[in-house]
Design a protein around this motif. Sequence first.
Motif, PDB file in Angstrom:
ATOM      1  N   SER A 437       0.697  -1.447   0.258  1.00 51.25           N
ATOM      2  CA  SER A 437       0.102   0.104   0.101  1.00 51.25           C
ATOM      3  C   SER A 437       0.453   1.248   0.452  1.00 51.25           C
ATOM      4  O   SER A 437       0.468   2.341  -0.249  1.00 51.25           O
ATOM      5  N   ALA A 438       2.115   1.272  -0.002  1.00 53.34           N
ATOM      6  CA  ALA A 438       2.942   2.282   0.285  1.00 53.34           C
ATOM      7  C   ALA A 438       3.900   2.403  -1.132  1.00 53.34           C
ATOM      8  O   ALA A 438       3.895   1.283  -1.797  1.00 53.34           O
ATOM      9  N   GLN A 439       4.108   3.292  -1.618  1.00 54.40           N
ATOM     10  CA  GLN A 439       4.960   3.415  -2.845  1.00 54.40           C
ATOM     11  C   GLN A 439       6.215   2.762  -2.707  1.00 54.40           C
ATOM     12  O   GLN A 439       7.308   4.111  -1.753  1.00 54.40           O
ATOM     13  N   MET A 441      10.909   3.874  -3.261  1.00 59.57           N
ATOM     14  CA  MET A 441      11.047   5.284  -3.451  1.00 59.57           C
ATOM     15  C   MET A 441      12.529   4.911  -3.497  1.00 59.57           C
ATOM     16  O   MET A 441      13.030   3.701  -3.118  1.00 59.57           O
ATOM     17  N   PRO A 442      13.115   5.233  -4.928  1.00 60.09           N
ATOM     18  CA  PRO A 442      14.158   5.030  -4.901  1.00 60.09           C
ATOM     19  C   PRO A 442      15.300   5.914  -3.571  1.00 60.09           C
ATOM     20  O   PRO A 442      14.754   6.772  -3.132  1.00 60.09           O
ATOM     21  N   PRO A 443      16.805   5.808  -3.366  1.00 56.21           N
ATOM     22  CA  PRO A 443      17.917   6.352  -3.033  1.00 56.21           C
ATOM     23  C   PRO A 443      17.171   7.670  -3.350  1.00 56.21           C
ATOM     24  O   PRO A 443      17.226   7.742  -4.798  1.00 56.21           O
ATOM     25  N   SER A 444      17.646   8.778  -2.095  1.00 56.91           N
ATOM     26  CA  SER A 444      17.482  10.334  -2.854  1.00 56.91           C
ATOM     27  C   SER A 444      17.852  11.433  -2.063  1.00 56.91           C
ATOM     28  O   SER A 444      18.044  10.987  -0.551  1.00 56.91           O
ATOM     29  N   GLU A 445      18.870  12.060  -2.494  1.00 55.23           N
ATOM     30  CA  GLU A 445      19.146  12.673  -1.066  1.00 55.23           C
ATOM     31  C   GLU A 445      18.022  13.739  -0.360  1.00 55.23           C
ATOM     32  O   GLU A 445      17.748  14.874   0.732  1.00 55.23           O
ATOM     33  N   THR A 446      16.502  13.861  -1.281  1.00 51.61           N
ATOM     34  CA  THR A 446      16.198  15.291  -0.936  1.00 51.61           C
ATOM     35  C   THR A 446      14.593  14.746  -0.115  1.00 51.61           C
ATOM     36  O   THR A 446      14.499  14.726   0.470  1.00 51.61           O
ATOM     37  N   PHE A 447      14.467  12.976  -0.251  1.00 48.90           N
ATOM     38  CA  PHE A 447      13.612  11.767   0.601  1.00 48.90           C
ATOM     39  C   PHE A 447      13.942  11.211   0.106  1.00 48.90           C
ATOM     40  O   PHE A 447      13.888  10.350   0.036  1.00 48.90           O
ATOM     41  N   ASN A 448      14.571  10.756   2.002  1.00 48.78           N
ATOM     42  CA  ASN A 448      15.813   9.603   1.861  1.00 48.78           C
ATOM     43  C   ASN A 448      14.756   8.195   2.768  1.00 48.78           C
ATOM     44  O   ASN A 448      14.409   8.992   3.968  1.00 48.78           O
ATOM     45  N   VAL A 449      15.007   7.390   2.071  1.00 44.59           N
ATOM     46  CA  VAL A 449      13.968   6.411   2.941  1.00 44.59           C
ATOM     47  C   VAL A 449      15.007   5.301   3.425  1.00 44.59           C
ATOM     48  O   VAL A 449      14.635   4.565   4.161  1.00 44.59           O
ATOM     49  N   TYR A 450      15.968   5.893   2.729  1.00 45.42           N
ATOM     50  CA  TYR A 450      17.449   4.497   3.632  1.00 45.42           C
ATOM     51  C   TYR A 450      18.526   4.971   4.283  1.00 45.42           C
ATOM     52  O   TYR A 450      19.537   5.382   3.692  1.00 45.42           O
ATOM     53  N   ARG A 464       7.841   6.445   5.836  1.00 46.73           N
ATOM     54  CA  ARG A 464       7.134   7.452   4.976  1.00 46.73           C
ATOM     55  C   ARG A 464       6.805   8.237   4.804  1.00 46.73           C
ATOM     56  O   ARG A 464       6.075   7.777   3.894  1.00 46.73           O
ATOM     57  N   LYS A 465       6.366   9.573   5.270  1.00 45.75           N
ATOM     58  CA  LYS A 465       4.731   9.655   5.056  1.00 45.75           C
ATOM     59  C   LYS A 465       5.295  11.713   3.958  1.00 45.75           C
ATOM     60  O   LYS A 465       6.108  12.208   4.861  1.00 45.75           O
ATOM     61  N   GLN A 466       4.695  11.443   3.156  1.00 51.91           N
ATOM     62  CA  GLN A 466       4.784  12.203   2.064  1.00 51.91           C
ATOM     63  C   GLN A 466       3.786  12.530   1.693  1.00 51.91           C
ATOM     64  O   GLN A 466       3.186  11.822   0.093  1.00 51.91           O
ATOM     65  N   ASN A 467       3.434  14.420   1.385  1.00 55.65           N
ATOM     66  CA  ASN A 467       1.956  14.376   1.079  1.00 55.65           C
ATOM     67  C   ASN A 467       0.759  13.756   1.285  1.00 55.65           C
ATOM     68  O   ASN A 467       0.264  13.083   0.274  1.00 55.65           O
TER      69      ASN A 467
END
Length: 765
Positions: A437-439, A441-450, A464-467
């Motif tokens: 049920s969650a999308q 995400m790839p590694p990211s410097e701006t929104f990081n789930v890793y 993590r919740k975003q919008n």
Amino acid sequence: MKSNIKLIITVFFIIWFINDSNAHSAKSNFDLDDNGLYDDHERNLLLDFLGNKYPELNANYDTNNDGKVTVLEQTTGRLPLSLRIPKRAIDSTTKVPWALNLFPEWLMSAYFQEDTEIGNVINHPSRGTIVANATQTNSPLQPLKTTKKNGIEFTENSGQYLIMPGQRDARWNYRWMLFTFRIDANTGNNAETILLDINHGEGSNKSSPKVWYNKTNGLSIQYVGLNKNGLDKRIMTTKNDVVADGKTWNVIVAGIRYGQMFASVNGTLISSEAVQPDRFSGEWISNTSSYIGDKDIGNMAWAYDSLVFGLTEPSEAMVQKMTGWAAYRLSTNKALFSNGISSIDLPNKHPYKNIRPVMDAEDFPYRYIHNEKEWTAWGSSIDTSEVRINGGGERVATDDFERVFYDDFRNNRVKASFSGESDLWSAPGFNPAVGASAQLMPPSETFNVYPHDEDEKKQSLLLRKQNERWKASAFYSVNDLGHGYTWTGPKIFRIRSMLPKIDKNDLPGGLFPAFWSYNPDFLFWRTANRIEVDWFEFDGKNGAWLNGLSSHYHYAHVPNIFAKDDSSYKSYKAYWGELTEQKSKIEGGLEFWDGQYHTWEFVIDNDMTYINVTITDEAGNDKWVEIGRVPTAPTYLERLDLQLDYALRSYDGNPTSDQESFTIDSIEVLQKTSEIMQVPKSFTSRPIITGEKTIGDTITCHANLQDITDIRYYWFADGYPLTYTATNTYDITSEESGKEIRCMVKAVGALNMPEAWTKKIAIAE
């Protein structure tokens, strides 16, 4: 007189021998029209021959008694022919002439000039698993078929082309390409003509492959991936290896093999314009079209005979075999073509310069064959009392295993799975459904789930919740193409991890962290079913409930007639239930969201598989206990990767900021020492490392392979994966001081990509 009699006898014997040889050859030559393809009538003759010679293949294939056997008739209710032919047939003195469609499950989309009518080509139907017909509705832009045998012709300065639907999964479905064409460089107003453009556009996995001819530079072939610096364009160009007189056929066999582009043009391997990066991957694509021909008016006159896209990453020998097949098919000796058109001339050292390929060992790479009866018997035999017979007791000894992989997350090694920069952990992986049920995400410097903690040397997976939308995380030991770290046979998987401390009454029900595996084989064989083993899955509905060793045999990714319908296959779970002290016999029981590190161990031996875990004893130390055991399922011994994720199964209670972390301290893999010491086929001996073993020096891994040039080198220090690369050297750094280095060699150019290990070498402090 005696000499004359002797001469007559000799001549008679020679004539008899030739006639006998021809008769024997005729018995096994079922390609009656010598076009290099088995039609339905010829397939019937072939299957009759194989059935008579090998009784296990005997069956009523011709179900409608029309003297022909279609691919559907050959396959319905059976495993593909390539999985049923007995091993003794491979070494038989009776050689079966090889055809590109001998085993039709290998062909994903294939275009042969026989499949079009004389006149304007409005539609070139494709054979294979994926129907992607090449069409042109605009009459002036339609190429021509002027004779029965000269191919699909594009008139000079015409802008003629055929269009095919875009292939979103081309990076998996079209692992290799074979293209036979002729071109006249003395025609056309433009200096360059595009012959083929799959998924046209700018971006990774677009215009991949793309083939064009330039009057100055010659023939070019392109694949495009992605890396940290942007697009990763691999281009190979040759002027001397292609003939552009308009009369001579040329053959290309090309693709990506374990992160490196390869291309053979008329039997000669060509190289890239620049040194290739070690790894290759690319993003998902959408809204594309593919083209045969050049829209730009000014094209050279050219024609194609065959365009084929196929499964898996072919060995070096198979590339030669496909080239030899094309040379045979295009040979003027077979009277396949006319009007002075000639075949390619293969190099003198090419194994198929003067002979037609036959069925041999290269046609039978190892593939898992699922036995439904055994699978059902295994799953049905799982008994809770037997699984938990030693629950809470001491774990079994594993002295015959040794470490081959160990990541203590000293460095941040989670990189994008769709980029060539990943040389260890790849995120978010090739299956977007993992996040539930969650999308993902790839590694990211701006929104990081890793997040990686450099000081504590810990790696976390977050929700993590975003919008108002939950985002999930996952990383694999292979990238999106299936390249990376995998393990086969008996093995031990260990993970030391922690979930935050949450009272069981406050757990959101949707939390869904897991540690699991795929056999990445289905990324290479898209017509094959998929193996999955979930080592542990936890959910927030019950913080003590273990879903352990959930074992699945899934559908094939591409619907096809070659994979059995998985609806008859059940999934089975070796362990399910609460790990309370009463039910598990583990002292004190175990809650997963307890804010403590536990090491989970999954011992997969030939006969039995064990689940073990560490708990804290009275002195505050780790203590190993067994949770359960089950007879080893055959799927457990297959080649498996490692995968971790933190998903949200449902919105049954939203997580809060202190509930979203799945923190990993270390991951370790062990294999049997006896397996590591083996010398597989293609290796002449175990690889060895040479060079000075001090910081700042360079060591070299000698593969000790015979007739194989495409090789990968995996370097480890005390099990820690340093990198894997196409080069055989490693520069020793201060990080390896006092450690033991060894190299695992993967012969990716050989059948089955065998692996062999060096001995350990000690690095001076």
